[in-house]
Design a protein around this motif. Structure first.
Motif, PDB file in Angstrom:
ATOM      1  N   SER A   1      51.537 -54.904   6.153  1.00 28.52           N
ATOM      2  CA  SER A   1      50.894 -56.157   7.028  1.00 28.52           C
ATOM      3  C   SER A   1      49.924 -55.324   7.829  1.00 28.52           C
ATOM      4  CB  SER A   1      52.134 -56.622   7.957  1.00 28.52           C
ATOM      5  OG  SER A   1      52.868 -57.383   7.188  1.00 28.52           O
TER       6      SER A   1
ATOM      7  N   SER B   1      51.192 -61.690  11.778  1.00 29.89           N
ATOM      8  CA  SER B   1      51.735 -62.757  12.024  1.00 29.89           C
ATOM      9  C   SER B   1      53.086 -63.370  11.194  1.00 29.89           C
ATOM     10  CB  SER B   1      50.878 -64.253  11.976  1.00 29.89           C
ATOM     11  OG  SER B   1      50.345 -64.253  10.584  1.00 29.89           O
ATOM     12  N   LEU B   2      53.928 -64.265  11.485  1.00 28.87           N
ATOM     13  CA  LEU B   2      54.849 -64.401  10.581  1.00 28.87           C
ATOM     14  C   LEU B   2      54.420 -64.882   9.043  1.00 28.87           C
ATOM     15  CD1 LEU B   2      57.928 -64.940   9.848  1.00 28.87           C
ATOM     16  CD2 LEU B   2      57.523 -67.298  11.098  1.00 28.87           C
ATOM     17  N   GLY B   3      53.291 -65.562   9.203  1.00 23.34           N
ATOM     18  CA  GLY B   3      52.574 -66.062   7.906  1.00 23.34           C
ATOM     19  C   GLY B   3      52.216 -64.956   7.041  1.00 23.34           C
ATOM     20  N   LEU B   4      51.500 -63.866   7.761  1.00 24.84           N
ATOM     21  CA  LEU B   4      51.257 -62.790   6.874  1.00 24.84           C
ATOM     22  C   LEU B   4      52.433 -62.078   6.186  1.00 24.84           C
ATOM     23  CD1 LEU B   4      49.204 -60.833   5.921  1.00 24.84           C
ATOM     24  CD2 LEU B   4      49.003 -59.655   7.991  1.00 24.84           C
ATOM     25  N   ASP B   5      53.566 -61.938   7.044  1.00 21.25           N
ATOM     26  CA  ASP B   5      54.812 -61.421   6.646  1.00 21.25           C
ATOM     27  C   ASP B   5      55.275 -61.932   5.401  1.00 21.25           C
ATOM     28  OD1 ASP B   5      54.186 -59.168   8.557  1.00 21.25           O
ATOM     29  OD2 ASP B   5      55.761 -59.950   9.844  1.00 21.25           O
ATOM     30  N   LEU B   6      55.164 -63.378   5.519  1.00 17.96           N
ATOM     31  CA  LEU B   6      56.065 -64.007   4.458  1.00 17.96           C
ATOM     32  C   LEU B   6      55.168 -63.958   3.272  1.00 17.96           C
ATOM     33  CD1 LEU B   6      57.341 -67.082   6.548  1.00 17.96           C
ATOM     34  CD2 LEU B   6      58.670 -65.233   5.594  1.00 17.96           C
ATOM     35  N   THR B   7      54.052 -64.179   3.389  1.00 22.53           N
ATOM     36  CA  THR B   7      52.971 -64.003   2.296  1.00 22.53           C
ATOM     37  C   THR B   7      53.150 -62.512   1.626  1.00 22.53           C
ATOM     38  OG1 THR B   7      51.257 -65.406   3.336  1.00 22.53           O
ATOM     39  CG2 THR B   7      50.694 -63.980   1.451  1.00 22.53           C
TER      40      THR B   7
ATOM     41  N   GLN C   1      63.124 -61.314  10.475  1.00 19.66           N
ATOM     42  CA  GLN C   1      62.913 -62.265  11.536  1.00 19.66           C
ATOM     43  C   GLN C   1      64.088 -62.263  12.770  1.00 19.66           C
ATOM     44  OE1 GLN C   1      60.214 -64.110  11.471  1.00 19.66           O
ATOM     45  NE2 GLN C   1      59.861 -63.106   9.624  1.00 19.66           N
TER      46      GLN C   1
END
Length: 523
Positions: free
Chosen positions: A218, A230-236, A467
């Motif tokens: 990340s 961000s959480l979105g980047l981590d999940l991607t 998380q």
């Protein structure tokens, strides 16, 4: 016995569901009791390493001595398979799968920064940040990722492979490989409990590997493309990882894991070669030669140093921690390496892990560790300050930023991170599917649906733990599992020796499984 056991690839509920219960019994309390749960785990870890640190050290040195003795004995000629069993994979692909499955993302993180940690807090009462500390910094990197770790990995591989391919016992499990001692208890609650603990160790280990990898990637991706963490980047990033190793697991050993491992090794060699060419070549070579010499001359001392008078915690914080970590991972590596080693001899397997595995790690630490250490001692970059203030991801980013074409190098490094971790995760999913299959033979692959189920479980565990911030306690609890695994490894060694003496006690019984390829004359 038939090579393919009918129904052997079906789910074994006796192991699958107890394994999930073991995983939940550790993770759920961490969620429900976010303060007391981790404290209890840390207390257990402190007890295990504090009271039994000497046992971890003895186990590590004992593994090296046992395997060298076994390789030099006449039993080293025993082929892991029947007289007509040829190796399933080429030598390069075989070694590549062994190395990538065992090391994964960890070395991509630690090869850059571990020598800097040792420079700041060296062993043996050496002054921090001194020339002597710099020498020990490179030496301990080679030691902690060399012969002893690979001996620990190799130890369970041989009895498991022997059980599968020589004895043809159905079941790709540690409990089955300990059958020479456990006897009829292999199929009792003792065997189920052992295999369930193994599953927990694998899930906890690779789950925390995801937690180690995601912040690094990340940080690098964000720096390259100007994306805020961000959480979105981590999940991607997690989604991409899941797609890579899930696809590899879906296609199996020959079409998935083998190809990914081969690609991984080639990409790593290219990046290492680039770093060496643009880096301080003489410093790297001299540092490697010096560290290998210092490690060789001090190997026994480093393997047994407990500093009972001086009271240093270095040996517990680093050596005992690492030996426990390797022991916790050993069941997964043993099961995976055993499965891909059909047709190899015991001596070949020991050489592949102890020699080629160690050499691969030494190259990483010599080149990347030497490059980072030179930045520090030459004053080009204060690596130690960045490491202390911002952590490993920022430090690796800063080191890569000192290279020519740093943007391109970082992109290649990101790709290497993705593939390196994927090779560990696909190996783990394959092993978990094998352990939770009914009575899988060494000639069968676990059912594809079961392999994918474990791939998704691993991804889910990684997401949830990241998380909820439960990575460190789960990692620590995984290492605590290493303490009871030590006697299990001893039992497996005894089981192997009993089988070898029963099957090849007389020289004439050894002739059809000597170190010759199928069809060759046995001298």
């Amino acid at each position: 016995m038939d090579q393919n056991v009918p129904g052997g690839d079906r789910l074994d509920r006796r192991v699958f569901f107890p394994s999930l219960i073991v995983i939940a019994s550790v993770i759920v309390p961490l969620f429900l009791f976010p303060e007391s749960g981790p404290a209890a785990v840390n207390a257990a870890f402190a007890f295990a390493t504090g009271q039994f640190g000497w046992l971890y050290l003895a186990a590590g040195l004992g593994a090296v001595v046992f395997l060298i003795g076994l390789a030099c004995s006449r039993f080293g000629n025993v082929r892991l398979g029947g007289p007509d069993d040829a190796p399933e994979f080429s030598y390069f692909s075989w070694v590549a799968m062994i190395f990538c499955g065992g090391i994964g993302i960890a070395i991509v993180n630690w090869a850059w920064v571990e020598p800097i940690y040792y420079l700041q807090g060296p062993p043996f009462g050496v002054e921090p940040m001194s020339p002597a500390a710099a020498e020990w910094a490179l030496t301990y990197g080679q030691f902690h990722w060399g012969l002893t770790p690979w001996a620990i990995y190799c130890l369970p591989s041989i009895p498991i492979a022997y059980s599968m391919f020589v004895r043809r016992n159905p079941g790709v499990r540690l409990s089955v490989a300990a059958g020479g001692v456990l006897g009829r208890h292999v199929d009792s609650w003792v065997g189920v409990l052992l295999d369930s603990v193994v599953v927990f160790g694998v899930v906890g280990g690779v789950g925390t590997s995801l937690g180690l990898a995601v912040p690094l990637v990340s940080r690098l991706v964000g720096g390259q493309f100007g994306i805020e963490p961000s959480l979105g980047l981590d999940l991607t990033i997690l989604a991409i990882w899941t797609a890579i190793f899930g696809g590899s697991v879906w296609f199996g050993l020959s079409k998935g894991i083998k190809i990914l491992s081969d690609t991984n090794v080639v990409l790593a060699i290219l990046l290492l070669a680039f770093t060496f060419i643009i880096g301080p070549k003489i410093f790297i070579v001299n540092g490697w030669v010096n560290s290998l010499g210092q490690m060789t001359s001090s190997f026994i001392h480093m393997s047994t140093w407990t500093d009972p008078v001086g009271g240093s915690s270095f040996w517990r914080d680093w050596t005992v921690f690492y030996w426990a970590w390797w022991i916790a991972y050993a069941p997964m590596m043993g099961l995976f390496v055993a499965r891909i080693s059909r047709g190899r001899t015991i001596r070949e397997l020991i050489v592949a892990e102890l020699i080629w595995g160690s050499l691969g790690c030494w190259v990483f630490f010599a080149i990347w560790g030497g490059y980072a250490l030179n930045l520090q001692v030459s004053g080009t970059l204060d690596v130690a300050a960045i490491l202390s203030a911002e952590g490993i991801p920022a430090t690796v980013q800063a080191i890569l930023g000192t290279m020519p074409l740093s943007g391109l190098v970082t992109l290649v490094f990101i790709a290497l991170c993705f593939i390196f971790l994927a090779t560990t995760l696909d190996s783990a999913a394959y092993v978990l599917a094998s352990v939770t299959s009914r009575k899988l033979s060494g000639y069968q692959e676990p059912k594809r649906s079961l392999r994918m189920a474990w791939a998704l479980i691993l991804a889910a565990v990684g997401i949830v733990l990241i998380q909820l911030g439960g990575l460190k306690p789960v990692q620590t609890s995984t290492i605590v599992v290493a303490l009871p695994l030590i006697p299990v490894l001893v039992i497996m060694c005894i089981s192997l020796l009993r089988w070898l003496r029963q099957d090849f006690g007389a020289d004439e019984n050894l002739r059809h499984l000597v170190a010759k390829r199928p069809g060759a004359r046995a001298d």
